[in-house]
Design an enzyme around this catalytic site. Structure first.
Site, short mmCIF file in Angstrom:
data_model
loop_
_atom_site.label_atom_id
_atom_site.label_comp_id
_atom_site.label_asym_id
_atom_site.label_seq_id
_atom_site.Cartn_x
_atom_site.Cartn_y
_atom_site.Cartn_z
N ILE A 89 0.85 -1.21 0.00
CA ILE A 89 0.00 0.00 0.00
C ILE A 89 0.88 1.25 0.00
CG2 ILE A 89 -1.92 1.17 1.15
CD1 ILE A 89 -2.53 -1.55 2.56
N LEU A 140 12.94 -3.06 4.38
CA LEU A 140 12.84 -4.10 3.34
C LEU A 140 12.59 -5.49 3.94
CD1 LEU A 140 15.67 -2.87 0.92
CD2 LEU A 140 13.24 -2.33 0.82
N LYS A 175 2.28 -7.75 9.19
CA LYS A 175 0.83 -7.80 8.92
C LYS A 175 0.22 -9.18 8.72
CE LYS A 175 1.07 -7.62 3.94
NZ LYS A 175 0.48 -7.23 2.69
N SER A 189 -7.12 -0.87 10.48
CA SER A 189 -7.73 -1.97 9.74
C SER A 189 -9.16 -2.21 10.20
CB SER A 189 -6.88 -3.22 10.01
OG SER A 189 -7.53 -4.37 9.58
N TYR A 214 -1.93 -9.69 15.84
CA TYR A 214 -1.86 -8.62 14.83
C TYR A 214 -3.02 -7.64 15.01
CZ TYR A 214 -2.70 -6.12 10.52
OH TYR A 214 -2.97 -5.11 9.62
N LYS A 217 -3.27 -3.35 16.13
CA LYS A 217 -3.96 -2.20 15.50
C LYS A 217 -4.82 -1.47 16.53
CE LYS A 217 -2.08 -2.50 11.57
NZ LYS A 217 -1.10 -1.53 11.14
N LEU A 235 -6.72 -13.71 -0.10
CA LEU A 235 -7.48 -14.36 -1.18
C LEU A 235 -6.95 -14.03 -2.58
CD1 LEU A 235 -9.93 -16.03 -2.11
CD2 LEU A 235 -11.27 -13.92 -2.05
N PHE A 258 -12.46 -21.25 1.99
CA PHE A 258 -12.62 -21.59 3.40
C PHE A 258 -14.08 -21.48 3.85
CE2 PHE A 258 -8.05 -19.92 3.62
CZ PHE A 258 -7.51 -21.19 3.47
N ARG A 260 -16.58 -9.83 2.04
CA ARG A 260 -15.65 -8.75 2.40
C ARG A 260 -15.87 -7.55 1.48
NH1 ARG A 260 -15.13 -11.93 5.73
NH2 ARG A 260 -13.28 -12.93 6.61
P1 NAD Z 1 3.60 -4.58 3.38
O1 NAD Z 1 4.22 -5.64 4.21
O2 NAD Z 1 3.58 -4.75 1.92
O3 NAD Z 1 4.29 -3.17 3.70
C1 NAD Z 1 4.84 -2.87 4.95
C2 NAD Z 1 6.24 -2.33 4.72
O4 NAD Z 1 6.80 -1.96 5.96
C3 NAD Z 1 7.18 -3.36 4.10
O5 NAD Z 1 7.83 -2.78 2.99
C4 NAD Z 1 8.17 -3.70 5.21
O6 NAD Z 1 9.46 -3.99 4.69
C5 NAD Z 1 8.14 -2.43 6.03
N1 NAD Z 1 8.44 -2.59 7.46
C6 NAD Z 1 7.89 -3.47 8.34
N2 NAD Z 1 8.43 -3.29 9.55
C7 NAD Z 1 9.30 -2.26 9.46
C8 NAD Z 1 10.14 -1.58 10.37
N3 NAD Z 1 10.23 -1.94 11.65
N4 NAD Z 1 10.90 -0.57 9.91
C9 NAD Z 1 10.86 -0.19 8.62
N5 NAD Z 1 10.10 -0.79 7.71
C10 NAD Z 1 9.32 -1.81 8.12
O7 NAD Z 1 2.10 -4.36 3.95
P2 NAD Z 1 0.89 -3.51 3.35
O8 NAD Z 1 -0.14 -4.47 2.92
O9 NAD Z 1 1.38 -2.48 2.42
O10 NAD Z 1 0.36 -2.85 4.68
C11 NAD Z 1 0.73 -1.55 5.06
C12 NAD Z 1 0.04 -1.17 6.35
O11 NAD Z 1 -1.38 -1.29 6.18
C13 NAD Z 1 0.39 -2.08 7.53
O12 NAD Z 1 0.44 -1.28 8.69
C14 NAD Z 1 -0.77 -3.04 7.59
O13 NAD Z 1 -0.96 -3.55 8.89
C15 NAD Z 1 -1.92 -2.12 7.19
N6 NAD Z 1 -3.08 -2.84 6.64
C16 NAD Z 1 -2.90 -3.68 5.58
C17 NAD Z 1 -4.00 -4.36 5.06
C18 NAD Z 1 -3.83 -5.34 3.92
O14 NAD Z 1 -4.71 -6.18 3.74
N7 NAD Z 1 -2.76 -5.28 3.14
C19 NAD Z 1 -5.27 -4.15 5.61
C20 NAD Z 1 -5.40 -3.27 6.68
C21 NAD Z 1 -4.29 -2.61 7.19
C1 WQD Z 2 -10.65 -12.89 2.46
C2 WQD Z 2 -11.67 -14.00 2.34
C3 WQD Z 2 -11.13 -15.99 3.59
C4 WQD Z 2 -7.62 -17.16 1.27
C5 WQD Z 2 -7.05 -10.20 6.44
C6 WQD Z 2 -6.71 -9.75 7.83
C7 WQD Z 2 -7.21 -8.36 8.05
C8 WQD Z 2 -6.73 -7.41 6.96
C9 WQD Z 2 -6.95 -7.97 5.60
C10 WQD Z 2 -4.79 -6.26 7.70
C11 WQD Z 2 -11.95 -14.71 3.67
C12 WQD Z 2 -11.17 -16.28 2.11
C13 WQD Z 2 -8.74 -16.48 1.73
C14 WQD Z 2 -7.80 -18.44 0.68
C15 WQD Z 2 -10.18 -18.25 1.04
N1 WQD Z 2 -5.33 -7.17 7.03
N2 WQD Z 2 -9.99 -17.03 1.62
N3 WQD Z 2 -9.07 -18.93 0.58
O1 WQD Z 2 -9.27 -12.49 6.27
O2 WQD Z 2 -10.64 -10.57 5.34
O3 WQD Z 2 -8.46 -10.12 6.29
O4 WQD Z 2 -6.47 -9.31 5.51
O5 WQD Z 2 -5.24 -5.53 8.53
O6 WQD Z 2 -6.76 -7.97 9.30
O7 WQD Z 2 -7.34 -10.63 8.75
O8 WQD Z 2 -8.58 -11.30 4.13
O9 WQD Z 2 -7.70 -12.04 1.97
O10 WQD Z 2 -7.18 -13.40 4.04
O11 WQD Z 2 -9.49 -13.41 3.14
O12 WQD Z 2 -11.30 -18.76 0.93
O13 WQD Z 2 -6.86 -19.11 0.30
O14 WQD Z 2 -11.14 -15.02 1.47
O15 WQD Z 2 -11.72 -17.05 4.31
O16 WQD Z 2 -13.31 -15.00 3.69
P1 WQD Z 2 -9.32 -11.20 5.56
P2 WQD Z 2 -8.12 -12.55 3.29
#
Ligand code: NAD
Ligand code: WQD
Length: 343
Positions: free
Chosen positions: A13, A34, A86, A126, A151, A155, A202, A220, A233
């Site tokens: 992101i 990284l 994450k 999140s 995790y 948050k 997913l 699942f 979702r």
């Molecule tokens: P990501 O793992 O792709 O990006 C996180 C980045 O942070 C990585 O490049 C990693 O190398 C870096 N990082 C981790 N710990 C570090 C540290 N101590 N110092 C410096 N760099 C560090 O994850 P993302 O999906 O881009 O998520 C970004 C943020 O959004 C996270 O806080 C995550 O919890 C939150 N978030 C993600 C999702 C999702 O589904 N991807 C959903 C809700 C919230």
């Molecule tokens: C989505 C749907 C699974 C994989 C997670 C974290 C949440 C947030 C986003 C950071 C669910 C189903 C998945 C597979 C499947 N991250 N699934 N087969 O669980 O909504 O959220 O990521 O904050 O905190 O919990 O996302 O992409 O894992 O799953 O059927 O192989 O897909 O059961 O219904 P989720 P997801």
């Protein structure tokens, strides 16, 4: 030019947000260790925007290193804090790694911000904080439910740390963005998601199955209380999500925040089931995704989707990308990764 530090800016992101920030005229400094990303992402960003962001390979746990870096780049206007671990499952196995990385990184930044005159922070939260909401769509004032994983708990605790810190320091402002399920990649296919090992999420599992890296996708559960029995979702395009950060940033820097801590849901307002996602992916991309129904995954929420009205009205931001285009972008990105593997 306003200067923004983006921690975790080489990540999924974060990298998309850096692109949008640069395109909106902000100067960006990325801090990333990284641990879950590759340095090539910085070149991907540069190819899209024509501007190479400053990149600092630093761990946010390194307080002294952060202090030095903030001295070096003086005059920073705001921080967007993405850096965190994450993976929900890993957090159950290694809770202390998650508590240390996610909490201490944030605390280091919050402690150093006033030292360096930085007043604004945007935090990646999140929808996981809502657990299974009592009412759908879920809005920001819905109660926070007990976390289902370390995790998820990080948050919730991070949100509380920010609230308490800002309560004590009247001059700081924070925006907490609660993301629903970010998916897809930049339309250029120059940046996207780089899952480490077997994907938990997913859409990366779908794209890796479609390309042949995985034999079969496990769905699942099909016995949930939803129209087709699979979980629902709110899948949001990562570029739409990135743009919301720019909007939030402008609001903060223009002093338009009405409260010291503002919270916004970032979602589309539309819930889609796992089976619907598979179906749309197959149709729009013309590829098969071999899949089978298996038992429920521990800790899964049955259904959740956002009420994004507050972000729509107050931030002036709305998700605009269609699910079809978003799933096309995810597939284009997976094909691009496959080409690189062949090279
Ligand atoms: P990501 O793992 O792709 O990006 C996180 C980045 O942070 C990585 O490049 C990693 O190398 C870096 N990082 C981790 N710990 C570090 C540290 N101590 N110092 C410096 N760099 C560090 O994850 P993302 O999906 O881009 O998520 C970004 C943020 O959004 C996270 O806080 C995550 O919890 C939150 N978030 C993600 C999702 C999702 O589904 N991807 C959903 C809700 C919230
Ligand atoms: C989505 C749907 C699974 C994989 C997670 C974290 C949440 C947030 C986003 C950071 C669910 C189903 C998945 C597979 C499947 N991250 N699934 N087969 O669980 O909504 O959220 O990521 O904050 O905190 O919990 O996302 O992409 O894992 O799953 O059927 O192989 O897909 O059961 O219904 P989720 P997801």
């Amino acid at each position: 030019m306003k200067k923004i530090i983006v921690t975790g800016g080489a990540g999924y992101i974060g990298s998309h947000t850096v692109v949008e920030l640069q395109q909106a005229g902000f100067e960006v400094i990325i801090i990333d260790n990284l641990s879950n990303s590759r340095v090539e992402v910085i070149s991907g960003i540069e190819k899209i925007t024509g501007i190479r962001p400053h990149f600092e390979n630093l761990d946010c746990l390194d307080y002294i290193g952060l202090d030095k870096l903030l001295k070096k780049h003086e005059g920073v206007d705001a921080i967007i804090h993405f850096a965190a671990s994450k993976a929900v499952g890993e957090s159950v196995e290694k809770p202390l790694l998650y508590y240390r990385n996610n909490l201490v990184s944030l605390m280091n930044l919050l402690e150093l911000m006033p030292v360096h005159g930085i007043k604004n922070i945007v935090f990646s939260s999140s929808c996981t904080v809502y657990g299974q909401p009592d009412e759908l769509p879920v809005s920001e004032n819905a109660p926070i439910k007990p976390a289902l994983s370390p995790y998820g708990n990080t948050k919730q605790v991070c949100e509380e740390i920010i609230r308490d810190t800002l309560h004590a320091s009247k001059s700081m402002k924070a925006v907490l963005l609660r993301y629903f399920n970010p998916i897809g990649a930049h339309p250029s296919a120059l940046i996207g998601e780089l899952p480490n090992g077997v994907p938990n999420n997913l859409v990366p599992f779908i794209t890796q199955t479609a390309i042949g890296l995985r034999k079969q996708l496990s769905v699942f559960g099909n016995d949930y209380n939803t129209p087709d029995g699979s979980c629902i979702r709110d899948y949001i395009n990562v570029v739409d999500l990135a743009k919301a950060h720019v909007t939030a940033m402008k609001r903060m820097l223009d002093n338009k925040c009405e409260e010291s801590v503002e919270v916004f849901n970032l979602g589309t307002g539309r819930g889609l089931s796992v089976l619907e996602i598979i179906d749309i992916f197959q149709k729009v991309n013309g590829v098969e995704v071999p899949h089978k129904i298996v038992g429920r995954r521990d800790g899964d929420i049955e259904k959740v989707w956002a009420n994004p009205e507050r972000a729509n009205k107050v931030l002036g931001w709305t998700a605009v990308e269609s699910i079809e285009d978003t799933l096309r972008s995810a597939w284009t990105w997976e094909k691009r990764l496959a080409e690189e593997r062949i090279k």
